[in-house]
Design a protein around this motif. Structure first.
Motif, PDB file in Angstrom:
ATOM      1  N   MET A 176     -15.482   6.315  -2.786  1.00 13.28           N
ATOM      2  CA  MET A 176     -14.689   7.514  -2.948  1.00 13.28           C
ATOM      3  C   MET A 176     -13.216   7.178  -3.160  1.00 13.28           C
ATOM      4  O   MET A 176     -12.553   7.814  -3.954  1.00 13.28           O
ATOM      5  N   LEU A 177     -12.701   6.170  -2.447  1.00 14.08           N
ATOM      6  CA  LEU A 177     -11.289   5.818  -2.597  1.00 14.08           C
ATOM      7  C   LEU A 177     -10.989   5.212  -3.967  1.00 14.08           C
ATOM      8  O   LEU A 177      -9.830   5.117  -4.346  1.00 14.08           O
ATOM      9  N   LYS A 178     -12.012   4.858  -4.712  1.00 12.50           N
ATOM     10  CA  LYS A 178     -11.806   4.368  -6.086  1.00 12.50           C
ATOM     11  C   LYS A 178     -11.293   5.484  -6.994  1.00 12.50           C
ATOM     12  O   LYS A 178     -10.787   5.219  -8.072  1.00 12.50           O
ATOM     13  N   LEU A 179     -11.414   6.728  -6.554  1.00 11.57           N
ATOM     14  CA  LEU A 179     -10.883   7.859  -7.319  1.00 11.57           C
ATOM     15  C   LEU A 179      -9.361   7.894  -7.284  1.00 11.57           C
ATOM     16  O   LEU A 179      -8.739   8.570  -8.099  1.00 11.57           O
ATOM     17  N   VAL A 180      -8.762   7.176  -6.334  1.00 10.28           N
ATOM     18  CA  VAL A 180      -7.304   7.128  -6.209  1.00 10.28           C
ATOM     19  C   VAL A 180      -6.787   6.023  -7.126  1.00 10.28           C
ATOM     20  O   VAL A 180      -7.108   4.851  -6.935  1.00 10.28           O
ATOM     21  N   PRO A 181      -5.991   6.358  -8.127  1.00  9.56           N
ATOM     22  CA  PRO A 181      -5.488   5.331  -9.042  1.00  9.56           C
ATOM     23  C   PRO A 181      -4.431   4.441  -8.381  1.00  9.56           C
ATOM     24  O   PRO A 181      -3.724   4.866  -7.456  1.00  9.56           O
ATOM     25  N   ASP A 182      -4.344   3.223  -8.847  1.00  6.37           N
ATOM     26  CA  ASP A 182      -3.319   2.295  -8.365  1.00  6.37           C
ATOM     27  C   ASP A 182      -1.949   2.938  -8.541  1.00  6.37           C
ATOM     28  O   ASP A 182      -1.673   3.579  -9.551  1.00  6.37           O
ATOM     29  N   GLY A 183      -1.085   2.759  -7.546  1.00 11.37           N
ATOM     30  CA  GLY A 183       0.269   3.283  -7.616  1.00 11.37           C
ATOM     31  C   GLY A 183       0.425   4.714  -7.160  1.00 11.37           C
ATOM     32  O   GLY A 183       1.543   5.218  -7.076  1.00 11.37           O
ATOM     33  N   ALA A 184      -0.681   5.398  -6.858  1.00  9.61           N
ATOM     34  CA  ALA A 184      -0.603   6.788  -6.408  1.00  9.61           C
ATOM     35  C   ALA A 184       0.014   6.852  -5.012  1.00  9.61           C
ATOM     36  O   ALA A 184      -0.037   5.895  -4.253  1.00  9.61           O
ATOM     37  N   SER A 185       0.595   7.994  -4.697  1.00  8.75           N
ATOM     38  CA  SER A 185       1.086   8.212  -3.332  1.00  8.75           C
ATOM     39  C   SER A 185      -0.030   8.896  -2.538  1.00  8.75           C
ATOM     40  O   SER A 185      -0.676   9.817  -3.027  1.00  8.75           O
ATOM     41  N   VAL A 186      -0.254   8.384  -1.323  1.00  5.75           N
ATOM     42  CA  VAL A 186      -1.362   8.862  -0.506  1.00  5.75           C
ATOM     43  C   VAL A 186      -0.901   9.023   0.935  1.00  5.75           C
ATOM     44  O   VAL A 186      -0.281   8.118   1.491  1.00  5.75           O
ATOM     45  N   GLU A 187      -1.214  10.152   1.519  1.00  7.46           N
ATOM     46  CA  GLU A 187      -0.998  10.358   2.943  1.00  7.46           C
ATOM     47  C   GLU A 187      -2.360  10.139   3.598  1.00  7.46           C
ATOM     48  O   GLU A 187      -3.343  10.752   3.197  1.00  7.46           O
ATOM     49  N   ALA A 188      -2.422   9.232   4.568  1.00  3.56           N
ATOM     50  CA  ALA A 188      -3.721   8.854   5.118  1.00  3.56           C
ATOM     51  C   ALA A 188      -3.627   8.519   6.598  1.00  3.56           C
ATOM     52  O   ALA A 188      -2.560   8.197   7.106  1.00  3.56           O
ATOM     53  N   ASN A 189      -4.777   8.572   7.256  1.00  2.00           N
ATOM     54  CA  ASN A 189      -4.836   8.078   8.618  1.00  2.00           C
ATOM     55  C   ASN A 189      -5.473   6.687   8.601  1.00  2.00           C
ATOM     56  O   ASN A 189      -5.668   6.106   7.535  1.00  2.00           O
ATOM     57  N   THR A 190      -5.767   6.128   9.749  1.00  2.00           N
ATOM     58  CA  THR A 190      -6.084   4.708   9.875  1.00  2.00           C
ATOM     59  C   THR A 190      -7.168   4.202   8.934  1.00  2.00           C
ATOM     60  O   THR A 190      -6.949   3.244   8.203  1.00  2.00           O
ATOM     61  N   GLY A 191      -8.342   4.795   8.946  1.00  2.00           N
ATOM     62  CA  GLY A 191      -9.454   4.282   8.145  1.00  2.00           C
ATOM     63  C   GLY A 191      -9.130   4.125   6.669  1.00  2.00           C
ATOM     64  O   GLY A 191      -9.189   3.020   6.122  1.00  2.00           O
ATOM     65  N   PRO A 192      -8.753   5.193   5.990  1.00  2.00           N
ATOM     66  CA  PRO A 192      -8.453   5.082   4.563  1.00  2.00           C
ATOM     67  C   PRO A 192      -7.203   4.259   4.255  1.00  2.00           C
ATOM     68  O   PRO A 192      -7.148   3.557   3.243  1.00  2.00           O
ATOM     69  N   SER A 193      -6.190   4.320   5.102  1.00  2.00           N
ATOM     70  CA  SER A 193      -4.934   3.631   4.783  1.00  2.00           C
ATOM     71  C   SER A 193      -5.125   2.128   4.667  1.00  2.00           C
ATOM     72  O   SER A 193      -4.517   1.485   3.814  1.00  2.00           O
ATOM     73  N   THR A 194      -5.986   1.554   5.482  1.00  2.04           N
ATOM     74  CA  THR A 194      -6.188   0.103   5.421  1.00  2.04           C
ATOM     75  C   THR A 194      -6.798  -0.335   4.095  1.00  2.04           C
ATOM     76  O   THR A 194      -6.602  -1.464   3.676  1.00  2.04           O
ATOM     77  N   ARG A 195      -7.501   0.564   3.444  1.00  6.23           N
ATOM     78  CA  ARG A 195      -8.134   0.230   2.161  1.00  6.23           C
ATOM     79  C   ARG A 195      -7.247   0.555   0.956  1.00  6.23           C
ATOM     80  O   ARG A 195      -7.546   0.161  -0.156  1.00  6.23           O
ATOM     81  N   LEU A 196      -6.160   1.281   1.184  1.00  8.04           N
ATOM     82  CA  LEU A 196      -5.296   1.706   0.084  1.00  8.04           C
ATOM     83  C   LEU A 196      -3.941   1.018   0.056  1.00  8.04           C
ATOM     84  O   LEU A 196      -3.282   0.983  -0.978  1.00  8.04           O
ATOM     85  N   ILE A 197      -3.517   0.482   1.165  1.00  4.61           N
ATOM     86  CA  ILE A 197      -2.137   0.002   1.296  1.00  4.61           C
ATOM     87  C   ILE A 197      -1.781  -1.110   0.306  1.00  4.61           C
ATOM     88  O   ILE A 197      -0.630  -1.227  -0.100  1.00  4.61           O
ATOM     89  N   SER A 198      -2.750  -1.871  -0.137  1.00  4.22           N
ATOM     90  CA  SER A 198      -2.451  -2.971  -1.062  1.00  4.22           C
ATOM     91  C   SER A 198      -2.219  -2.498  -2.496  1.00  4.22           C
ATOM     92  O   SER A 198      -1.686  -3.248  -3.309  1.00  4.22           O
TER      93      SER A 198
END
Length: 81
Positions: free
Chosen positions: A1-23
């Motif tokens: 599901m997080l693959k729907l978020v394009p690189d460089g997008a701004s995301v507000e997230a809590n712990t679980g998703p943020s660890t997979r998006l921060i890079s």
């Protein structure tokens, strides 16, 4: 599901998703994106503590509209419309 978020997008997230998006995204901790309207909100809601995720997004960003774009296993992704 997080693959729907394009690189460089701004995301507000809590712990679980943020660890997979921060890079690859600009990530803000839920509730701390003051002055920024993120492209996405990614939530670990496995505890089901948030009963209406779209209403929760409205509380975080009253001047923006978000809709659920994906949900799986208690995780929810909302995209700004």
């Amino acid at each position: 599901m997080l693959k729907l978020v394009p690189d460089g997008a701004s995301v507000e997230a809590n712990t679980g998703p943020s660890t997979r998006l921060i890079s690859r995204c600009r990530v803000f901790w839920v509730g701390t994106a003051h002055g920024v309207t993120p492209d996405f909100i990614a939530l670990d809601n496995t505890s089901r503590s948030i009963h209406d995720v779209e209403a929760y997004a409205r509380q975080l960003h009253p001047h923006a509209a978000y809709a659920v774009v994906g949900a799986a296993y208690g995780y929810v992704l909302l995209g700004r419309r």
